[in-house]
Write a protein that holds these residues in place. Structure first.
Motif, PDB file in Angstrom:
ATOM      1  N   TYR A  13       4.529  32.941 -39.769  1.00 46.83           N
ATOM      2  CA  TYR A  13       5.952  32.594 -39.754  1.00 46.83           C
ATOM      3  C   TYR A  13       6.677  33.384 -40.825  1.00 46.83           C
ATOM      4  CZ  TYR A  13      10.222  29.908 -39.362  1.00 46.83           C
ATOM      5  OH  TYR A  13      11.524  29.537 -39.165  1.00 46.83           O
ATOM      6  N   LEU A  14       7.733  34.072 -40.435  1.00 45.19           N
ATOM      7  CA  LEU A  14       8.593  34.817 -41.344  1.00 45.19           C
ATOM      8  C   LEU A  14       9.921  34.077 -41.417  1.00 45.19           C
ATOM      9  CD1 LEU A  14       7.980  38.345 -39.802  1.00 45.19           C
ATOM     10  CD2 LEU A  14       6.829  37.372 -41.782  1.00 45.19           C
ATOM     11  N   ARG A  15      10.290  33.624 -42.605  1.00 44.51           N
ATOM     12  CA  ARG A  15      11.553  32.891 -42.786  1.00 44.51           C
ATOM     13  C   ARG A  15      12.484  33.763 -43.622  1.00 44.51           C
ATOM     14  NH1 ARG A  15      13.659  27.641 -41.428  1.00 44.51           N
ATOM     15  NH2 ARG A  15      15.713  27.783 -42.349  1.00 44.51           N
ATOM     16  N   PHE A  16      13.613  34.159 -43.050  1.00 37.10           N
ATOM     17  CA  PHE A  16      14.537  35.078 -43.700  1.00 37.10           C
ATOM     18  C   PHE A  16      15.616  34.385 -44.520  1.00 37.10           C
ATOM     19  CE2 PHE A  16      13.290  37.131 -39.633  1.00 37.10           C
ATOM     20  CZ  PHE A  16      12.421  38.060 -40.183  1.00 37.10           C
ATOM     21  N   HIS A  17      15.944  33.147 -44.147  1.00 31.33           N
ATOM     22  CA  HIS A  17      17.045  32.440 -44.811  1.00 31.33           C
ATOM     23  C   HIS A  17      16.772  30.944 -44.753  1.00 31.33           C
ATOM     24  CE1 HIS A  17      21.196  31.210 -45.715  1.00 31.33           C
ATOM     25  NE2 HIS A  17      21.280  32.397 -46.299  1.00 31.33           N
ATOM     26  N   ASP A  18      17.303  30.198 -45.721  1.00 25.81           N
ATOM     27  CA  ASP A  18      17.070  28.756 -45.789  1.00 25.81           C
ATOM     28  C   ASP A  18      18.032  27.925 -44.946  1.00 25.81           C
ATOM     29  OD1 ASP A  18      14.930  29.032 -47.492  1.00 25.81           O
ATOM     30  OD2 ASP A  18      16.153  28.911 -49.301  1.00 25.81           O
ATOM     31  N   SER A  19      18.884  28.569 -44.164  1.00 28.63           N
ATOM     32  CA  SER A  19      19.819  27.827 -43.309  1.00 28.63           C
ATOM     33  C   SER A  19      19.051  26.900 -42.377  1.00 28.63           C
ATOM     34  CB  SER A  19      20.637  28.790 -42.447  1.00 28.63           C
ATOM     35  OG  SER A  19      21.398  29.650 -43.236  1.00 28.63           O
ATOM     36  N   PRO A  20      19.608  25.734 -42.068  1.00 22.29           N
ATOM     37  CA  PRO A  20      18.954  24.849 -41.109  1.00 22.29           C
ATOM     38  C   PRO A  20      18.797  25.526 -39.747  1.00 22.29           C
ATOM     39  CG  PRO A  20      20.719  23.703 -42.248  1.00 22.29           C
ATOM     40  CD  PRO A  20      20.834  25.151 -42.612  1.00 22.29           C
ATOM     41  N   ILE A  21      17.685  25.272 -39.114  1.00 23.41           N
ATOM     42  CA  ILE A  21      17.432  25.833 -37.784  1.00 23.41           C
ATOM     43  C   ILE A  21      18.149  24.971 -36.760  1.00 23.41           C
ATOM     44  CG2 ILE A  21      15.657  26.305 -36.049  1.00 23.41           C
ATOM     45  CD1 ILE A  21      13.728  26.772 -38.474  1.00 23.41           C
ATOM     46  N   MET A  22      19.019  25.603 -35.974  1.00 18.22           N
ATOM     47  CA  MET A  22      19.796  24.878 -34.976  1.00 18.22           C
ATOM     48  C   MET A  22      19.258  25.074 -33.564  1.00 18.22           C
ATOM     49  SD  MET A  22      21.796  23.393 -36.984  1.00 18.22           S
ATOM     50  CE  MET A  22      22.889  22.571 -35.873  1.00 18.22           C
ATOM     51  N   ASP A  23      18.531  26.176 -33.354  1.00 21.14           N
ATOM     52  CA  ASP A  23      18.009  26.471 -32.021  1.00 21.14           C
ATOM     53  C   ASP A  23      16.808  27.397 -32.157  1.00 21.14           C
ATOM     54  OD1 ASP A  23      17.880  26.384 -29.248  1.00 21.14           O
ATOM     55  OD2 ASP A  23      19.398  27.938 -28.959  1.00 21.14           O
ATOM     56  N   SER A  24      15.939  27.346 -31.177  1.00 21.69           N
ATOM     57  CA  SER A  24      14.773  28.219 -31.123  1.00 21.69           C
ATOM     58  C   SER A  24      14.641  28.755 -29.713  1.00 21.69           C
ATOM     59  CB  SER A  24      13.494  27.462 -31.499  1.00 21.69           C
ATOM     60  OG  SER A  24      13.554  27.005 -32.825  1.00 21.69           O
ATOM     61  N   GLU A  25      14.099  29.962 -29.621  1.00 29.35           N
ATOM     62  CA  GLU A  25      13.944  30.596 -28.313  1.00 29.35           C
ATOM     63  C   GLU A  25      12.624  31.363 -28.294  1.00 29.35           C
ATOM     64  OE1 GLU A  25      16.262  33.897 -25.568  1.00 29.35           O
ATOM     65  OE2 GLU A  25      16.696  33.795 -27.711  1.00 29.35           O
ATOM     66  N   GLU A  26      11.809  31.082 -27.294  1.00 30.67           N
ATOM     67  CA  GLU A  26      10.574  31.840 -27.107  1.00 30.67           C
ATOM     68  C   GLU A  26      10.923  33.072 -26.284  1.00 30.67           C
ATOM     69  OE1 GLU A  26       5.871  31.162 -26.212  1.00 30.67           O
ATOM     70  OE2 GLU A  26       7.273  29.700 -25.420  1.00 30.67           O
ATOM     71  N   ILE A  27      10.962  34.234 -26.938  1.00 33.21           N
ATOM     72  CA  ILE A  27      11.425  35.451 -26.269  1.00 33.21           C
ATOM     73  C   ILE A  27      10.323  36.126 -25.459  1.00 33.21           C
ATOM     74  CG2 ILE A  27      13.312  35.859 -27.871  1.00 33.21           C
ATOM     75  CD1 ILE A  27      11.484  38.043 -29.160  1.00 33.21           C
ATOM     76  N   GLN A  28       9.091  35.815 -25.767  1.00 33.33           N
ATOM     77  CA  GLN A  28       7.939  36.201 -24.957  1.00 33.33           C
ATOM     78  C   GLN A  28       6.826  35.253 -25.372  1.00 33.33           C
ATOM     79  OE1 GLN A  28       7.486  40.349 -26.191  1.00 33.33           O
ATOM     80  NE2 GLN A  28       5.551  39.840 -27.122  1.00 33.33           N
ATOM     81  N   PRO A  29       5.768  35.135 -24.592  1.00 34.88           N
ATOM     82  CA  PRO A  29       4.729  34.166 -24.942  1.00 34.88           C
ATOM     83  C   PRO A  29       4.222  34.356 -26.377  1.00 34.88           C
ATOM     84  CG  PRO A  29       4.348  35.012 -22.742  1.00 34.88           C
ATOM     85  CD  PRO A  29       5.480  35.831 -23.338  1.00 34.88           C
ATOM     86  N   GLY A  30       4.339  33.306 -27.169  1.00 37.22           N
ATOM     87  CA  GLY A  30       3.850  33.322 -28.534  1.00 37.22           C
ATOM     88  C   GLY A  30       4.774  33.942 -29.560  1.00 37.22           C
ATOM     89  N   VAL A  31       6.001  34.324 -29.183  1.00 41.86           N
ATOM     90  CA  VAL A  31       6.975  34.895 -30.129  1.00 41.86           C
ATOM     91  C   VAL A  31       8.242  34.046 -30.056  1.00 41.86           C
ATOM     92  CG1 VAL A  31       8.316  36.919 -30.805  1.00 41.86           C
ATOM     93  CG2 VAL A  31       6.032  37.223 -29.815  1.00 41.86           C
ATOM     94  N   ILE A  32       8.525  33.335 -31.156  1.00 41.89           N
ATOM     95  CA  ILE A  32       9.630  32.381 -31.176  1.00 41.89           C
ATOM     96  C   ILE A  32      10.627  32.784 -32.260  1.00 41.89           C
ATOM     97  CG2 ILE A  32      10.256  29.964 -31.551  1.00 41.89           C
ATOM     98  CD1 ILE A  32       7.220  29.429 -30.708  1.00 41.89           C
ATOM     99  N   LEU A  33      11.890  32.853 -31.882  1.00 37.79           N
ATOM    100  CA  LEU A  33      12.965  33.146 -32.823  1.00 37.79           C
ATOM    101  C   LEU A  33      13.693  31.853 -33.152  1.00 37.79           C
ATOM    102  CD1 LEU A  33      14.571  36.346 -31.229  1.00 37.79           C
ATOM    103  CD2 LEU A  33      12.739  36.213 -32.932  1.00 37.79           C
ATOM    104  N   ASP A  34      13.984  31.634 -34.436  1.00 38.54           N
ATOM    105  CA  ASP A  34      14.760  30.481 -34.885  1.00 38.54           C
ATOM    106  C   ASP A  34      16.142  30.963 -35.300  1.00 38.54           C
ATOM    107  OD1 ASP A  34      12.642  28.701 -34.542  1.00 38.54           O
ATOM    108  OD2 ASP A  34      11.928  28.970 -36.591  1.00 38.54           O
ATOM    109  N   TYR A  35      17.179  30.227 -34.872  1.00 37.61           N
ATOM    110  CA  TYR A  35      18.569  30.600 -35.120  1.00 37.61           C
ATOM    111  C   TYR A  35      19.274  29.542 -35.957  1.00 37.61           C
ATOM    112  CZ  TYR A  35      17.775  33.709 -31.127  1.00 37.61           C
ATOM    113  OH  TYR A  35      17.262  34.649 -30.273  1.00 37.61           O
ATOM    114  N   ASP A  36      20.250  29.974 -36.771  1.00 37.63           N
ATOM    115  CA  ASP A  36      21.079  29.031 -37.512  1.00 37.63           C
ATOM    116  C   ASP A  36      22.321  28.688 -36.692  1.00 37.63           C
ATOM    117  OD1 ASP A  36      22.850  31.183 -37.816  1.00 37.63           O
ATOM    118  OD2 ASP A  36      22.586  31.340 -39.985  1.00 37.63           O
ATOM    119  N   GLU A  37      23.251  27.957 -37.291  1.00 40.13           N
ATOM    120  CA  GLU A  37      24.444  27.509 -36.548  1.00 40.13           C
ATOM    121  C   GLU A  37      25.365  28.662 -36.154  1.00 40.13           C
ATOM    122  OE1 GLU A  37      27.075  26.246 -40.473  1.00 40.13           O
ATOM    123  OE2 GLU A  37      26.410  24.725 -39.071  1.00 40.13           O
ATOM    124  N   ASP A  38      25.237  29.810 -36.822  1.00 46.86           N
ATOM    125  CA  ASP A  38      26.041  30.981 -36.472  1.00 46.86           C
ATOM    126  C   ASP A  38      25.294  31.926 -35.538  1.00 46.86           C
ATOM    127  OD1 ASP A  38      28.266  30.201 -38.040  1.00 46.86           O
ATOM    128  OD2 ASP A  38      27.244  30.942 -39.845  1.00 46.86           O
TER     129      ASP A  38
END
Length: 66
Positions: A13-38
Motif C-alpha cells: 500500500y502506497l499512501r500519498f496523503h492523509d486525506s480521508p478516503i472517500m472512494d475506492s476503485e479497482e482499476i484492474q484485478p488486484g490494483v485499487i486506487l483510493d480517492y479523497d473528496e476532491d
C-alpha cells in the motif's frame, strides 16, 4: 508518503496523503486506487504482490526521497 507491506497477505500500500478516503476503485484485478473528496488519488493498493510485481524488483527495493 507512507509505504506499507503486508507480506503475509501479499499486499503493498502506497499512501500519498492523509486525506480521508472517500472512494475506492479497482482499476484492474488486484490494483485499487483510493480517492479523497476532491477525487485526487491518495493511495494505491496492490494485492497479490508476487503476481503483480516481478520478484527481482522487490528483492532490490529501495526508497529515494528528494
Amino acid at each position: 508518503m507512507k509505504i506499507t507491506i503486508d507480506s503475509a497477505n501479499e499486499a503493498l500500500y502506497l499512501r500519498f496523503h492523509d486525506s480521508p478516503i472517500m472512494d475506492s476503485e479497482e482499476i484492474q484485478p488486484g490494483v485499487i486506487l483510493d480517492y479523497d473528496e476532491d477525487n485526487r488519488i491518495v493511495g494505491i493498493e496492490l494485492l497479490n504482490m508476487s503476481q503483480q510485481i516481478i520478484s527481482n524488483i522487490m528483492k532490490n527495493f529501495s526508497i529515494e526521497t528528494k
